[in-house]
Design an enzyme around this catalytic site. Structure first.
Site, PDB file in Angstrom:
ATOM      1  N   PHE A 112       0.808  -1.224   0.000  1.00  0.00           N
ATOM      2  CA  PHE A 112       0.000   0.000   0.000  1.00  0.00           C
ATOM      3  C   PHE A 112       0.836   1.266   0.000  1.00  0.00           C
ATOM      4  O   PHE A 112       0.350   2.337  -0.341  1.00  0.00           O
ATOM      5  CB  PHE A 112      -0.966  -0.005   1.189  1.00  0.00           C
ATOM      6  CG  PHE A 112      -0.382   0.503   2.477  1.00  0.00           C
ATOM      7  CD1 PHE A 112       0.255  -0.340   3.368  1.00  0.00           C
ATOM      8  CD2 PHE A 112      -0.465   1.850   2.794  1.00  0.00           C
ATOM      9  CE1 PHE A 112       0.797   0.141   4.543  1.00  0.00           C
ATOM     10  CE2 PHE A 112       0.080   2.344   3.983  1.00  0.00           C
ATOM     11  CZ  PHE A 112       0.719   1.486   4.854  1.00  0.00           C
ATOM     12  N   LYS A 113       2.099   1.162   0.400  1.00  0.00           N
ATOM     13  CA  LYS A 113       2.924   2.371   0.502  1.00  0.00           C
ATOM     14  C   LYS A 113       3.086   3.083  -0.839  1.00  0.00           C
ATOM     15  O   LYS A 113       3.332   4.288  -0.885  1.00  0.00           O
ATOM     16  CB  LYS A 113       4.259   2.033   1.140  1.00  0.00           C
ATOM     17  CG  LYS A 113       4.071   1.590   2.589  1.00  0.00           C
ATOM     18  CD  LYS A 113       5.364   1.342   3.329  1.00  0.00           C
ATOM     19  CE  LYS A 113       5.140   1.112   4.812  1.00  0.00           C
ATOM     20  NZ  LYS A 113       4.521  -0.193   5.135  1.00  0.00           N
ATOM     21  N   ASP A 114       2.928   2.341  -1.943  1.00  0.00           N
ATOM     22  CA  ASP A 114       2.987   2.980  -3.262  1.00  0.00           C
ATOM     23  C   ASP A 114       1.921   4.064  -3.446  1.00  0.00           C
ATOM     24  O   ASP A 114       2.155   5.042  -4.146  1.00  0.00           O
ATOM     25  CB  ASP A 114       2.763   1.936  -4.373  1.00  0.00           C
ATOM     26  CG  ASP A 114       3.952   1.006  -4.554  1.00  0.00           C
ATOM     27  OD1 ASP A 114       5.094   1.455  -4.406  1.00  0.00           O
ATOM     28  OD2 ASP A 114       3.720  -0.184  -4.869  1.00  0.00           O
TER      29      ASP A 114
END
Ligand code: PLP
Length: 473
Positions: A112-114
């Protein structure tokens, strides 16, 4: 929009300022001076809009004058129109009558960090261009943050990145997602020692005058406000799909540094009808203890099959303590000083009560985590990663205990693609998840990284000698 520090004494900054600053100069974290709020009609008007358009509307009040409407629109169209391999960017998948998964892993590095870092990379470039400056990002990673940050800045003109990882202690997939990016502005440093050693080097560089005299240092960890802001958007898109603002939604969030779940709190403050936010931890449960009994005390870190949640201290929690406890910066500064000295503190009544209206929490051990992977596979034919399974396990436990109104749909945030953690998944269900085709050649690509001794001076000298911004390369 102006931003103030949770510790009350750093200067207020605008959005551009907080994006480039990261941490506030008094050691606190920046939060908006007030929460923008959307009426039900304004929320309803977002129904059916593409992700990038919801992103523009939700982020607009936080950004204020720092970007023109055209600049913001262009950036959101680039990031959420091109960098993700799903037209919905963060699609919802139904598991059963009540439970849903919000898939946040369709970006370049499968976590999810993208969603936030792809945006942050472009924000950096825009602001640096305007200021005619360069930024040298120095970070340490135990896996997911490093690769997402590298993919966010690779090939950009005004940023370069030095990412330290503990040699031999990140998974092969995680290492290759960093080291196969061969852009000249990307530097991978494999350091002897643990993640904590690498992290300590990075902290020291930010306070080392030999470094700060020549380099404009930047940070990409989740204390950066712009990352949290970007994560608010998918709470809106998912709640809208499930009937908001006319129906409430609950979320279960696998949590480490309290970044992702704090974004849910922000969405709620903005008027999104969120019934509950479940803070799901693994056995490193400082947040569960804090929210259930007010005891915020750090112990040692126990390594688990969910390494991205193996934390001792949860940096973004300070933002909740500040906001839920009445926004008293001087009191937070005092409370955090005491915590840093003794590694333990008690939440005030105001903080505990402020949090209790919205948050519930649950710690999920490794056996329960594996069971949640099995249940999703057997019951719904979904292969989920262990971090997601911690969230789903917590959702099952609290829904079963009656903590959540049975009419309310429960969305578990799917924070990583299962192929990022194939060993744990295979142990749970006997099936090894395959990497998606777009990254399928990861193991055939060339790698580039340097191996360095574990002392501070070696790492620092490497950065100073190889930073383009210092003029010595
Ligand atoms: C970083 C990460 C988390 C924890 O997110 P926080 O914002 O730090 O709470 C959970 N799952 C995965 C897969 C991650 O990479």
């Amino acid at each position: 929009m102006q931003y103030v520090s949770t510790r009350g004494s750093a200067p207020a900054l605008d959005f551009e300022g907080v994006t480039l600053a990261g941490l506030a100069s008094d050691g606190g974290l920046y939060v908006p001076v007030e929460w923008p709020s959307f009426s039900e009609a304004e929320i309803r008007a977002l129904r059916g809009k593409p992700y990038w358009q919801v992103a523009v509307t939700v982020m607009r009040p936080f950004i204020g004058d720092a970007l023109t409407e055209d600049e913001l629109t262009t950036i959101c169209r680039q990031v959420y129109g091109e960098a993700f391999h799903h037209a919905a960017v963060t699609p919802l998948v139904q598991l059963d009558e009540r439970n849903w998964l919000l898939e946040l892993f369709h970006g370049p590095t499968l976590a999810f960090k993208d969603v936030a870092l792809q945006l942050l990379g472009r924000l950096f470039e825009t602001f640096l261009e305007r200021r005619d400056q360069r930024l040298t990002i120095v970070g340490a990673t135990s896996g997911d943050t490093g690769s997402a940050a590298i993919h966010a800045v690779a090939g950009r003109k005004r940023t370069e990145i030095f990412m330290l990882h503990p040699k031999g202690r990140v998974s092969d997939v995680q290492r290759r997602q960093m080291t196969t990016v061969l852009s000249p502005n990307v530097h991978n440093l494999a350091i002897e020692g643990s993640f904590d050693d690498a992290q300590a080097h990075v902290k020291r560089m930010f306070n080392d005058r030999d470094v700060t005299a020549t380099l404009n240092l930047g940070a990409v960890n989740s204390i950066n406000w712009a990352r949290l802001m970007a994560q608010v958007v998918y709470y809106f898109t998912s709640a809208l799909q499930l009937g908001a603002p006319d129906r409430k939604v609950a979320y279960s969030v696998p949590t480490g540094n309290f970044g992702d779940v704090f974004a849910g709190y922000v969405a709620h403050r903005m008027g999104l009808p969120i019934e509950r936010l479940i803070v799901a931890t693994n056995v490193n449960d400082i947040l569960h203890r804090a929210l259930s009994s007010g005891d915020y005390s750090a112990g040692g870190v126990t390594p688990t099959i969910t390494p991205s949640m193996d934390i001792q201290v949860s940096s973004n929690f300070e933002r909740l303590l500040f906001d839920a406890g009445g926004r008293d910066g001087a009191a937070i500064a005092e409370q955090m000083r005491a915590f840093e000295a003794s590694k333990a503190m008690q939440l005030t009544n105001a903080q505990a009560q402020g949090a209790a209206t919205l948050f519930a929490s649950c710690a999920v051990d490794q056996i329960e985590t594996a069971r949640a992977v099995q249940l999703a596979y057997q019951g719904s034919q979904q292969i989920i990663d262990p971090h997601t399974a911690v969230g789903l396990g917590a959702a099952h436990a609290l829904a079963g205990a009656g903590t959540i109104d049975p009419q309310v749909p429960v969305v578990t945030l799917a924070t990583a693609h299962p192929a990022k953690f194939p060993d744990a998944v295979e142990r749970a269900i006997g099936v090894r998840p395959a990497l998606p085709a777009r990254v399928g050649d990861l193991f055939g690509r060339e790698e580039s990284f340097v191996e360095l001794a574990g002392d501070y001076a070696t790492a620092r000298d490497y950065v100073l000698e190889h930073a383009a911004a210092s003029g010595t390369s």
